[in-house]
Motif scaffolding. Structure first.
Motif, PDB file in Angstrom:
ATOM      1  N   ALA A 100      18.544  -0.775  28.455  1.00 50.75           N
ATOM      2  CA  ALA A 100      18.496  -0.717  29.790  1.00 50.75           C
ATOM      3  C   ALA A 100      19.971  -1.664  30.271  1.00 50.75           C
ATOM      4  N   ASN A 118      20.295  -4.014  33.915  1.00 48.93           N
ATOM      5  CA  ASN A 118      19.471  -4.562  34.406  1.00 48.93           C
ATOM      6  C   ASN A 118      20.374  -4.848  35.431  1.00 48.93           C
ATOM      7  N   TYR A 149      20.277  -7.555  39.295  1.00 47.72           N
ATOM      8  CA  TYR A 149      18.914  -7.974  40.551  1.00 47.72           C
ATOM      9  C   TYR A 149      19.965  -8.477  41.593  1.00 47.72           C
ATOM     10  N   MET A 179      11.638  -7.811  38.208  1.00 53.15           N
ATOM     11  CA  MET A 179      10.503  -6.589  37.694  1.00 53.15           C
ATOM     12  C   MET A 179       9.067  -7.068  37.486  1.00 53.15           C
ATOM     13  N   HIS A 187       4.925  -7.170  32.454  1.00 47.54           N
ATOM     14  CA  HIS A 187       5.033  -5.590  31.224  1.00 47.54           C
ATOM     15  C   HIS A 187       5.005  -6.342  30.474  1.00 47.54           C
ATOM     16  N   ASP A 207       6.940  -4.814  27.476  1.00 45.02           N
ATOM     17  CA  ASP A 207       8.078  -3.252  26.516  1.00 45.02           C
ATOM     18  C   ASP A 207       6.963  -2.690  25.698  1.00 45.02           C
ATOM     19  N   LEU A 234      17.210  -9.384  24.498  1.00 39.91           N
ATOM     20  CA  LEU A 234      17.634  -8.924  25.631  1.00 39.91           C
ATOM     21  C   LEU A 234      18.425 -10.448  25.548  1.00 39.91           C
ATOM     22  N   ARG A 268      22.174 -10.786  39.431  1.00 39.69           N
ATOM     23  CA  ARG A 268      21.553 -10.898  38.091  1.00 39.69           C
ATOM     24  C   ARG A 268      22.104 -10.256  37.532  1.00 39.69           C
TER      25      ARG A 268
HETATM   26  O1  LIG Z   1      15.701  -8.477  33.218  1.00 36.08           O
HETATM   27  C1  LIG Z   1      15.315  -8.758  32.788  1.00 36.08           C
HETATM   28  O2  LIG Z   1      15.781 -10.949  32.478  1.00 36.08           O
HETATM   29  C2  LIG Z   1      14.487  -8.633  31.780  1.00 36.08           C
HETATM   30  C3  LIG Z   1      14.062  -7.129  31.644  1.00 36.08           C
HETATM   31  C4  LIG Z   1      12.896  -6.591  31.080  1.00 36.08           C
HETATM   32  O3  LIG Z   1      11.929  -6.918  31.439  1.00 36.08           O
HETATM   33  C5  LIG Z   1      13.534  -4.854  30.553  1.00 36.08           C
HETATM   34  O4  LIG Z   1      14.398  -4.546  31.031  1.00 36.08           O
HETATM   35  O5  LIG Z   1      11.927  -4.322  30.051  1.00 36.08           O
END
Ligand SMILES: O=C(O)CCC(=O)C(=O)O
Ligand SMILES: [Fe+2]
Length: 270
Positions: free
Chosen positions: A126, A128, A130, A142, A145, A147, A154, A211
């Motif tokens: 993934a 991401n 932001y 986010m 949650h 994973d 990460l 970010r």
């Molecule tokens: O952006 C982050 O630091 C965490 C992303 C995240 O938790 C995820 O993709 O499951």
């Protein structure tokens, strides 16, 4: 990877939205917080999710723009898989499941078999993004949650935002250049019969800087049953979790959009 991921999000929307779909089973999914039609909860995040295996089947679906995207991402996914396997070896050893033993016995054969299952395991990436948010106090990048997989590797850029729940506090994880944050996922909590705990985390946004993070989620093969390792179960240490699989997880996702560690909660036997 952060660089090429960033260049993907810099592409015009017409290019990015080619990968937009509500079908959860496709090898590539792009989503943007500025164009959500269904989600009840809006997150200040764009994402690109890539299924990484089997590579020959999924690769033709991955974005072909930026032109070096596929090459960089294939390399990155292979390297993170190698690191994941090294971490699994250490984790199995810490649980008393010794795959490194040289003496060939029936037990070692079983353990090597288990490592092979991880080598053939599933990987989802993934990316991401932001964007800066004019009202960072009113939203989250986010929501909290855990994973679902075994481990998540990460990678974050130099902008902070990730927070991990530690006791009752949210602790900001300072980015360390070129270092991974390794998050324990629900499947490892189940596999270890609760010895490892999956970690609750969330992402804050800020008004000044965008970010980027890249999460590489690893687990057993898609069709595997996820259950406490039989090596850890005895009469005095009964299984604390129900057997589960990805299909059960996808069903759960479809049926509700709640956050927290709620999927794991549904798998607990006590
Ligand atoms: O952006 C982050 O630091 C965490 C992303 C995240 O938790 C995820 O993709 O499951
Ligand atoms: Fe996460």
């Amino acid at each position: 990877m952060v660089d090429v991921g960033g260049r993907f999000f810099d592409l015009p929307l017409v290019e990015r939205e080619k990968h937009m779909t509500t079908d959860m089973t496709t090898p590539v999914r792009y989503g943007t917080s500025f164009n959500q039609t269904k989600d009840g909860v809006f997150c200040w995040r764009d994402f690109l999710k890539l299924v990484c295996d089997p590579l020959p089947q999924v690769l033709p679906h991955w974005p072909s723009s930026p032109s070096d995207f596929r090459e960089m991402t294939v390399k990155y996914s292979k390297e993170t898989k190698i690191l994941f396997i090294k971490l699994v070896e250490a984790i199995l050893e810490s649980l008393g499941i010794n795959v490194a033993a040289k003496n060939k016995t029936q037990q070692n054969d079983d353990d090597e078999e288990m490592l092979k299952e991880f080598e053939d395991g599933s990987q989802l990436m993934a990316v991401n993004f932001y964007p800066p948010c004019p009202n960072p106090d009113l939203t989250l990048g986010m929501p909290p949650h855990s994973d679902y997989g075994f481990l998540t590797l990460l990678l974050q850029d130099e902008v902070e935002g990730l927070q991990v729940k530690c006791n009752d506090d949210w602790v900001t994880i300072q980015p360390i250049p070129n270092a991974f944050v390794v998050n324990v996922g629900d499947h490892l909590e189940i596999f270890s019969n609760g010895k490892y705990k999956s970690v609750l985390h969330r992402v804050l946004v800020n008004s000044l800087k965008s970010r980027i993070s890249v999460a590489s989620l690893h687990s057993l093969p898609f069709n595997s049953i996820i259950k406490p390792s039989p090596k850890l179960i005895s009469e005095t240490n009964p299984s604390l979790y129900k057997d589960t699989n990805f299909a059960a997880f996808l069903e759960y996702l479809k049926s509700c959009d709640s956050t927290n560690k709620s999927f794991l909660e549904t798998r607990k036997l006590t």
